[in-house]
Motif scaffolding. Structure first.
Motif, mmCIF file in Angstrom:
data_model
loop_
_atom_site.group_PDB
_atom_site.id
_atom_site.type_symbol
_atom_site.label_atom_id
_atom_site.label_comp_id
_atom_site.label_asym_id
_atom_site.label_seq_id
_atom_site.Cartn_x
_atom_site.Cartn_y
_atom_site.Cartn_z
ATOM 1 N N GLN A 106 -7.597 8.873 -2.526
ATOM 2 C CA GLN A 106 -7.284 7.435 -2.469
ATOM 3 C C GLN A 106 -6.004 7.202 -1.665
ATOM 4 O O GLN A 106 -5.937 6.327 -0.797
ATOM 5 N N ILE A 107 -4.976 8.024 -1.933
ATOM 6 C CA ILE A 107 -3.713 7.900 -1.190
ATOM 7 C C ILE A 107 -3.936 8.198 0.294
ATOM 8 O O ILE A 107 -3.404 7.502 1.182
ATOM 9 N N MET A 108 -4.750 9.204 0.588
ATOM 10 C CA MET A 108 -5.038 9.562 1.975
ATOM 11 C C MET A 108 -5.750 8.412 2.677
ATOM 12 O O MET A 108 -5.419 8.058 3.841
ATOM 13 N N ALA A 109 -6.713 7.801 1.998
ATOM 14 C CA ALA A 109 -7.453 6.684 2.598
ATOM 15 C C ALA A 109 -6.526 5.510 2.885
ATOM 16 O O ALA A 109 -6.596 4.882 3.956
ATOM 17 N N ASP A 110 -5.643 5.199 1.898
ATOM 18 C CA ASP A 110 -4.693 4.103 2.092
ATOM 19 C C ASP A 110 -3.734 4.416 3.241
ATOM 20 O O ASP A 110 -3.382 3.522 4.044
ATOM 21 N N THR A 111 -3.308 5.665 3.329
ATOM 22 C CA THR A 111 -2.375 6.052 4.388
ATOM 23 C C THR A 111 -3.029 5.911 5.764
ATOM 24 O O THR A 111 -2.414 5.406 6.723
ATOM 25 N N ILE A 112 -4.287 6.355 5.868
ATOM 26 C CA ILE A 112 -5.014 6.210 7.140
ATOM 27 C C ILE A 112 -5.190 4.741 7.488
ATOM 28 O O ILE A 112 -4.983 4.321 8.648
ATOM 29 N N PHE A 113 -5.538 3.944 6.461
ATOM 30 C CA PHE A 113 -5.698 2.498 6.690
ATOM 31 C C PHE A 113 -4.392 1.879 7.180
ATOM 32 O O PHE A 113 -4.370 1.102 8.162
ATOM 33 N N SER A 114 -3.255 2.229 6.517
ATOM 34 C CA SER A 114 -1.960 1.663 6.914
ATOM 35 C C SER A 114 -1.576 2.120 8.315
ATOM 36 O O SER A 114 -1.055 1.327 9.127
ATOM 37 N N SER A 160 -11.381 5.519 6.771
ATOM 38 C CA SER A 160 -10.765 5.228 5.469
ATOM 39 C C SER A 160 -11.774 4.720 4.459
ATOM 40 O O SER A 160 -11.640 4.971 3.252
ATOM 41 N N GLU A 161 -12.811 4.028 4.900
ATOM 42 C CA GLU A 161 -13.770 3.439 3.950
ATOM 43 C C GLU A 161 -14.599 4.505 3.238
ATOM 44 O O GLU A 161 -14.750 4.463 2.008
ATOM 45 N N PRO A 162 -15.197 5.499 3.923
ATOM 46 C CA PRO A 162 -15.885 6.567 3.183
ATOM 47 C C PRO A 162 -14.933 7.331 2.249
ATOM 48 O O PRO A 162 -15.342 7.782 1.174
ATOM 49 N N LEU A 163 -13.662 7.445 2.684
ATOM 50 C CA LEU A 163 -12.699 8.130 1.809
ATOM 51 C C LEU A 163 -12.433 7.330 0.534
ATOM 52 O O LEU A 163 -12.291 7.884 -0.550
ATOM 53 N N TRP A 164 -12.350 5.972 0.690
ATOM 54 C CA TRP A 164 -12.197 5.134 -0.499
ATOM 55 C C TRP A 164 -13.373 5.345 -1.459
ATOM 56 O O TRP A 164 -13.203 5.497 -2.666
ATOM 57 N N TYR A 194 0.822 -1.212 0.000
ATOM 58 C CA TYR A 194 0.000 0.000 0.000
ATOM 59 C C TYR A 194 0.860 1.268 0.000
ATOM 60 O O TYR A 194 0.734 2.104 -0.899
ATOM 61 N N PRO A 195 1.723 1.466 0.981
ATOM 62 C CA PRO A 195 2.514 2.705 0.959
ATOM 63 C C PRO A 195 3.475 2.782 -0.225
ATOM 64 O O PRO A 195 3.732 3.861 -0.762
ATOM 65 N N ILE A 196 4.001 1.591 -0.636
ATOM 66 C CA ILE A 196 4.938 1.619 -1.771
ATOM 67 C C ILE A 196 4.221 2.049 -3.050
ATOM 68 O O ILE A 196 4.675 2.928 -3.789
ATOM 69 N N LEU A 197 3.075 1.394 -3.330
ATOM 70 C CA LEU A 197 2.326 1.770 -4.537
ATOM 71 C C LEU A 197 1.764 3.186 -4.427
ATOM 72 O O LEU A 197 1.670 3.904 -5.425
ATOM 73 N N ASP A 198 1.379 3.574 -3.197
ATOM 74 C CA ASP A 198 0.877 4.941 -3.028
ATOM 75 C C ASP A 198 1.953 5.971 -3.365
ATOM 76 O O ASP A 198 1.656 7.040 -3.906
#
Length: 782
Positions: free
Chosen positions: A209-217, A231-235, A172-176
């Protein structure tokens, strides 16, 4: 592009959906089953809706971004598959979804497809990315982002133990980070592919999308993630924003459509250039927050770096502003240059048309038919029996109609004649207006029989009555014909032969045609008169200039303007042949006016060229001088040419004195008051000059060449010349001797203190170019 024609409905749908998702998570935050089913449902609906919108965008786009929308859609599809796999294991098989690898691979696949989409767009706009400045900006931004990612997410994930899936979540962080680099590239360089709204929505959607992934991670690192987290509403929101970008995208309508969105807004300009500096500032603030209490000097260092960064940012913005202003000026200049170039091309086209067409009739003019005839002659096959014929047509009695009814009637008649000629001839038979009431007709690949038929046809067509503004007019044509190669091999010779034949028609009673033959070359006076008239119209006359030289220092002090007639077929016609004819027929009046005007124009031109000021002597005939409006004509000429009368000398003959002395004296005084020099030409050949000589305001006496030529053989002429010079000195006149041809004559004139001379001893009459060279040579010597 999309079935929903009203985008407002799309916005309302998205807002309602996101709000509903938040409310669901809020009300059922303590009921895990509802949270799980709600999360799955909301995400599935959002994915399907967004995938449908992006798929529609892909189908309707024929531009360079077509594959980009496909990859985005595949990313959302990968996310849907991950959700469905998670649902299957979680709700059907009863296996806890968080422990499954397969759905996470598909969820990570969403970011992978996003990254591929951005890589594709980076390749599309690579020409704008392959710059040193962009490379450094990207390195700075990515270094900052990677640092924060490493500190807060990657390093903690690597330290976590007991869950092997944490290594998968590292993607996630790498692809983000990869997606972030692509987003920045998209923002900086893709304004040539996307319009502003599409671009901004794409950037915002991917950043969400990046923000949601970052919060999830981050929540995963802290072991705080649960279904229904922020993170889910952000996705879901990122999916809808990307889909909205597709709704606003407009496929290019032509090959060059990709270049429609080149204009860059000031806001984007500022953001684009400030991104690397903002990243440095954020990283600096974080470092300061961590070590300021242990190393205060670092605070000062980072503050200094911050100030340098800010200074560099504003300097860069100022420079870019100047570059932008320069580009605007260049664009304005290019627009003006293009406008002026277009006007110049239009003017040149108009000038070219006017150069080859007659204004009154719209027919081709003499220059056009001359060019066409020259081409026809050069392309003519010498072995062919076909001929090239030139017909010269003159309207009989046209001058009478023009004088009695006015030029407006005359012009309409000329146009009607041109129209009749054009309609009666074939497209390959050229008709043009030569000038005045003359027309030229060119016939190619013809023979004598066809020429006669066409001439008869023209006579029949032009003899018919003309109705001009209610007036019934009758004119008849006289036609002369010359044939290539028998009668000449160029336009001028064929024109002269046709002209000769035409005047033979006029002598025989007009209203007919004749083909030229050699016996027509015996030129009677009437033909000579007509040729002279045509020569005036065709600008066959030219001024030559014979220098007048000071006997004291041998420098040129003036020139005498001498009229020359250069006929295309006969060459130079001696003045003794056509000047008396001009005086007899009254043509001397327009000729005299033309000579004076040309001399004045030449005087102005030489003065503008910086040559030494000299006087130009112009002969005024007795007939011209005796006209009632002579002074008005001279005044008008001065006004038109802007000439300095002090550089013009008017030469009158002794025959002028035979008229009324009061009228002559009045005119001469008027000319003198205007500033002209006055010279008495051919002095000594008349019988009345001595009677009035002391009353006229004369500057120069010109001794006739007949006295000078016989100085070596006649003692009487020697005495006469001495007497003339002595008398002129007594009256305070200067003396010019004409016809000086040898040194002995010059020495004698110097001995009796004659002032000036002209003749072949110094120079024959020269054309204006040779005269200019002579005057320039004298100027260089001085």
């Amino acid at each position: 592009m999309f079935a929903l024609k009203n985008k407002k409905f799309a916005y309302l749908f998205i807002a309602f959906f996101i709000l509903t998702n938040f409310l669901w998570n809020y009300f059922f935050q303590h009921k895990q089953a509802f949270l799980d089913w709600g999360g799955v449902t909301f995400q599935t609906i959002a994915c399907l809706t967004s995938f449908g919108w992006l798929l529609a965008t892909y189908k309707n786009d024929d531009g360079k971004a077509k594959k980009f929308w496909l990859y985005l859609g595949l990313g959302i599809l990968s996310y849907i598959i991950g959700i469905l796999i998670w649902v299957f294991y979680e709700f059907i098989l009863g296996v806890h979804g968080d422990t499954l690898l397969l759905p996470k691979i598909f969820w990570i696949g969403q970011n992978g497809f996003y990254f591929v989409a951005l890589l594709y767009m980076m390749n599309v706009v690579k020409s704008k990315l392959l710059t040193i400045r962009f490379s450094f900006d990207m390195l700075i931004i990515m270094a900052v982002a990677t640092t924060f990612n490493w500190v807060f997410i990657i390093a903690p994930l690597l330290k976590m133990k007991g869950n092997p899936f944490h290594l998968v979540e590292l993607m996630y962080p790498i692809l983000d980070l990869g997606v972030l680099g692509g987003v920045i590239s998209l923002f900086i360089a893709s304004n040539s592919v996307f319009n502003k709204k599409t671009l901004y929505l794409l950037v915002i959607g991917l950043l969400v999308q990046i923000m949601a992934d970052t919060i999830f991670s981050f929540l995963t690192v802290k072991n705080l993630y649960t279904v229904g987290s922020i993170s889910e509403p952000l996705w879901i929101l990122s999916l809808f924003i990307l889909a909205l970008a597709g709704l606003y995208h407009e496929a290019p309508s032509n090959v060059n459509g990709e270049k429609r969105y080149e204009t860059e807004s000031k806001n984007k300009f500022f953001i684009k250039h400030s991104l690397p500096y903002v990243g440095v500032v954020l990283l600096s603030l974080y470092v300061i927050s961590q070590i300021y209490h242990t190393a205060p000097v670092v605070v000062g260092l980072f503050l200094t770096i911050l100030l340098v960064v800010l200074r560099q940012l504003f300097t860069l913005l100022e420079n870019d502003k100047l570059v932008s202003e320069l580009n605007d000026l260049n664009e304005q200049l290019e627009v003006k240059v293009k406008e002026r170039t277009d006007r110049l091309v239009e003017t040149i086209n108009q000038m070219e048309y006017l150069a080859y067409h007659d204004v009154v009739t719209g027919l081709p003019n003499r220059r056009f038919i001359e060019k066409r005839l020259s081409r026809a002659i050069s392309n003519h096959n010498v072995r062919s029996k076909k001929k090239i014929a030139f017909l010269l047509l003159d309207l009989d009695r046209f001058k009478h109609i023009n004088d009695s009814l006015g030029h407006s009637y005359g012009d309409l008649l000329l146009k009607e004649v041109g129209d009749r000629l054009s309609s009666s001839l074939k497209p390959d038979e050229l008709v043009c207006r030569i000038g005045g009431d003359e027309y030229g007709i060119l016939l190619e690949n013809t023979n004598e029989l066809q020429i006669e038929k066409i001439a008869e046809k023209i006579l029949t067509v032009l003899r018919k009555t003309y109705d001009i503004r209610g007036e019934e007019l009758y004119v008849t044509p006289s036609i002369g014909v010359s044939i290539f190669p028998e009668h000449g091999n160029n336009f001028e010779s064929l024109l002269m032969k046709a002209d000769t034949a035409m005047y033979k028609v006029k002598e025989a009673g007009k209203n007919h045609y004749k083909i030229y033959h050699a016996e027509m070359d015996i030129e009677p006076q009437v033909t000579m008169e007509n040729s002279l008239r045509k020569g005036i119209e065709r600008n066959e006359l030219e001024l030559y200039y014979q220098p007048q030289v000071s006997l004291e220092n041998n420098s040129i002090v003036g020139v005498e303007a001498l009229l020359r007639w250069i006929r295309p077929d006969l060459g130079m016609v001696p003045p003794c042949e056509f000047i008396p004819l001009a005086e007899e027929t009254g043509l001397i009046l327009p000729l005299g006016e033309w000579v004076l005007k040309e001399a004045c124009l030449q005087s102005v031109k030489w003065e503008e060229q910086g040559l030494l000021p000299i006087r130009i002597a112009v002969n005024i005939s007795a007939i011209q001088f005796q006209q009632n409006n002579f002074i008005e004509k001279v005044t008008e000429t001065l006004f038109e040419t802007k000439a300095n009368p002090e550089n013009i000398e008017l030469e009158i003959t002794e025959s002028v004195a035979m008229g009324s002395i009061e009228e002559t004296l009045s005119k001469l005084n008027s000319l003198k008051e205007m500033g002209f020099h006055i010279a008495m030409d051919d002095f000594g050949t008349g019988y009345s000059s001595l009677q009035y000589l002391n009353q006229y305001p004369i500057d120069h006496l010109k001794i006739d060449r007949s006295f000078i030529s016989s100085l070596n053989t006649s003692e009487k002429n020697v005495a006469i010349v001495k007497l003339i010079v002595l008398m002129a000195k007594g009256l305070n006149y200067k003396v010019i001797a004409e016809g000086v041809e040898d040194d002995s004559q010059k020495i004698f004139l110097q001995s009796i203190e004659c002032d000036e001379y002209q003749g072949y001893l110094f120079s024959p009459p020269l054309n204006k170019l040779d005269t200019e060279s002579l005057l320039q040579h004298q100027l260089n010597k001085s």
